[in-house]
Design a protein around this motif. Structure first.
Motif, PDB file in Angstrom:
ATOM      1  N   VAL A   6      53.812  63.785  30.466  1.00 54.24           N
ATOM      2  CA  VAL A   6      53.457  63.839  31.879  1.00 54.24           C
ATOM      3  C   VAL A   6      51.934  63.866  31.948  1.00 54.24           C
ATOM      4  O   VAL A   6      51.295  64.696  31.290  1.00 54.24           O
ATOM      5  N   ARG A  31      53.988  59.227  32.070  1.00 53.23           N
ATOM      6  CA  ARG A  31      54.370  59.322  33.478  1.00 53.23           C
ATOM      7  C   ARG A  31      53.109  59.696  34.241  1.00 53.23           C
ATOM      8  O   ARG A  31      52.641  60.819  34.199  1.00 53.23           O
ATOM      9  N   ILE A  64      55.324  55.035  33.604  1.00 54.56           N
ATOM     10  CA  ILE A  64      56.084  55.241  34.840  1.00 54.56           C
ATOM     11  C   ILE A  64      55.079  55.711  35.877  1.00 54.56           C
ATOM     12  O   ILE A  64      54.431  56.751  35.700  1.00 54.56           O
ATOM     13  N   GLU A 104      58.614  55.940  39.913  1.00 54.20           N
ATOM     14  CA  GLU A 104      59.363  57.127  40.335  1.00 54.20           C
ATOM     15  C   GLU A 104      58.883  57.526  41.729  1.00 54.20           C
ATOM     16  O   GLU A 104      57.674  57.595  41.982  1.00 54.20           O
ATOM     17  N   GLY A 146      62.302  62.729  40.533  1.00 52.47           N
ATOM     18  CA  GLY A 146      62.919  63.519  39.481  1.00 52.47           C
ATOM     19  C   GLY A 146      63.460  64.842  39.998  1.00 52.47           C
ATOM     20  O   GLY A 146      62.738  65.628  40.605  1.00 52.47           O
ATOM     21  N   ALA A 165      66.172  59.929  37.245  1.00 51.48           N
ATOM     22  CA  ALA A 165      65.124  60.805  36.723  1.00 51.48           C
ATOM     23  C   ALA A 165      65.520  62.257  36.967  1.00 51.48           C
ATOM     24  O   ALA A 165      65.871  62.632  38.092  1.00 51.48           O
ATOM     25  N   HIS A 167      64.654  66.558  35.521  1.00 44.35           N
ATOM     26  CA  HIS A 167      63.749  67.458  34.808  1.00 44.35           C
ATOM     27  C   HIS A 167      64.552  68.594  34.212  1.00 44.35           C
ATOM     28  O   HIS A 167      65.542  69.037  34.810  1.00 44.35           O
ATOM     29  N   PHE A 197      66.055  58.966  32.571  1.00 44.48           N
ATOM     30  CA  PHE A 197      64.708  59.322  32.129  1.00 44.48           C
ATOM     31  C   PHE A 197      64.524  60.811  32.368  1.00 44.48           C
ATOM     32  O   PHE A 197      64.675  61.292  33.492  1.00 44.48           O
ATOM     33  N   THR A 199      62.009  62.925  32.968  1.00 45.91           N
ATOM     34  CA  THR A 199      60.593  62.722  33.280  1.00 45.91           C
ATOM     35  C   THR A 199      59.765  64.008  33.240  1.00 45.91           C
ATOM     36  O   THR A 199      58.546  63.944  33.395  1.00 45.91           O
ATOM     37  N   PHE A 228      59.764  62.918  28.622  1.00 49.46           N
ATOM     38  CA  PHE A 228      58.342  63.114  28.879  1.00 49.46           C
ATOM     39  C   PHE A 228      58.018  64.595  28.767  1.00 49.46           C
ATOM     40  O   PHE A 228      58.483  65.410  29.575  1.00 49.46           O
TER      41      PHE A 228
END
Length: 255
Positions: A6, A31, A64, A104, A146, A165, A167, A197, A199, A228
């Motif tokens: 990130v 990202r 991304i 995203e 996300g 997406a 987390h 993903f 993310t 990520f």
């Protein structure tokens, strides 16, 4: 499974952080947040983002692009007051960076910390943004904002994103931990055949051995396109001291 970080334009433009990425993590995904307010709102200034994107392209890092937040006075974590202005921002960013193939839309709209309305009120923004990006280039991949929780994706309407997406920061130490498997299985269920993903991701301890174990468990799930790490590569606390930890560097590169 691809790995990445990130990141934010100001970090990539920092010479020490960029040199670290170039020397240790060239080719890793990024990202990259392209925040509307930070661009200047209605008076877009791309100078810093241009430099960040150029640098990431030079080290072969797929991006991304994260499109997020409003320019409403007093509260950027709410629906933009003028959706036409939001779409102008989306159009300007996406057309400026054709090298970015993944987008995203927003960050954690299921959290009142980043979207101050019910999640159901977010779907129209996601749908409008999806249609705008697909009008620009149908081959681009659009992700939902996300989610901080996985199960909320069950309520997401069809046809507003190409990939999912999510987390998660709850990974445990053991690669055989049942909690890890349960999280992945829930992700696969709500993905409905789409690529996933992760993310934002990290382990609770921020320890190299635990990071390596968690990544080992993730590798078994072929629907995962990329993870990520939320460790902005730096020595600062918000980067978990990543640049200063040979243990973390070795764990992430070796997993």
């Amino acid at each position: 499974m691809n790995k990445g970080f990130v990141s934010f334009p100001e970090n990539i433009c920092d010479d020490a952080i960029y040199d670290f990425l170039r020397d240790n993590f060239a080719g890793y995904w990024q990202r990259l947040e392209i925040n509307w307010k930070n661009l200047g709102g209605l008076n877009l200034n791309f100078t810093r983002v241009d430099k960040a994107v150029r640098r990431l392209m030079q080290i072969g890092s797929p991006i991304i692009g994260l499109l997020d937040y409003s320019i409403n006075v007093g509260n950027q974590f709410t629906c933009p007051a003028d959706l036409n202005q939001w779409l102008d921002y989306v159009y300007a960013v996406v057309t400026r960076y054709p090298q970015i193939r993944y987008w995203e839309v927003w960050n954690e709209p299921d959290s009142r910390s980043f979207w101050d309305k019910p999640l159901a009120d977010f779907w129209p923004l996601q749908r409008l943004t999806y249609r705008m990006i697909k009008t620009i280039n149908p081959a681009l991949t659009v992700l939902n904002g996300g989610f901080s929780g996985i199960d909320v994706a069950d309520d997401m309407p069809k046809g507003i994103c190409d990939a999912l997406a999510v987390h998660n920061y709850q990974w445990r130490q053991s690669k055989d931990d049942k909690i890890n498997k349960d999280i992945i299985n829930r992700m696969k269920k709500v993905a409905d055949g789409r690529k996933i993903f992760l993310t934002e991701f990290n382990v609770r301890t921020h320890a190299g051995k635990d990071l390596k174990a968690a990544l080992g468990s993730l590798r078994k799930y072929k629907t995962l396109q990329a993870v990520f790490l939320f460790a902005i590569p730096s020595d600062a606390p918000d980067g978990f001291g990543f640049m200063g930890s040979p243990e973390l560097i070795a764990a992430y590169k070796g997993a």
